[in-house]
Design a protein around this motif. Structure first.
Motif: not given
Length: 118
Positions: A57-60, A76-78, A92-96
């Motif tokens: 789902p889409d979320f902040l 927004r996630f989308k 090279p590394c990200i965190w969402i």
């Protein structure tokens, strides 16, 4: 134009996280000595595909980059999923992380792992 500037341009709508918020966010990101997520600190951890990302789902969300000096950004996630190639080009590394910082998706050199997300 830097990779971070291209990322922000691709996202279009975003907000750079303030310094005091950044400390709170980084405090909720549990990492190992090697800089990867400490999976044991989260409720669940599983590898996911790009197709599975599209089904979430889409979320902040907050995008945290491992590249020093690159501030986290909110969007927004989308939006993040649509601009994933630009986002992963920054470091090279990200965190969402989701809005309440309870779940996170780690993207480490193309391998995606979701922790604490449903």
């Amino acid at each position: 134009m830097t990779a971070f500037e291209k990322c922000k341009a691709a996202l279009g709508s975003y907000k750079v996280v303030r310094r005091f918020e950044e400390k709170l966010i980084l405090g909720r990101l549990y990492l190992t000595q090697s800089g990867r997520l400490d999976y044991s600190r989260y409720k669940s951890a599983r590898d996911i595909s790009r197709d599975e990302l599209l089904c979430l789902p889409d979320f902040l969300c907050v995008i945290v980059f491992s590249e020093a000096g690159t501030p986290p950004i909110k969007c927004r996630f989308k939006q993040a999923v649509e601009c994933l190639d630009y986002i992963t080009a920054v470091s090279p590394c990200i965190w969402i992380m989701n809005g309440d910082l309870s779940g996170v998706i780690e993207i480490w050199r193309g391998v995606m792992t979701a922790c604490g997300l449903r």
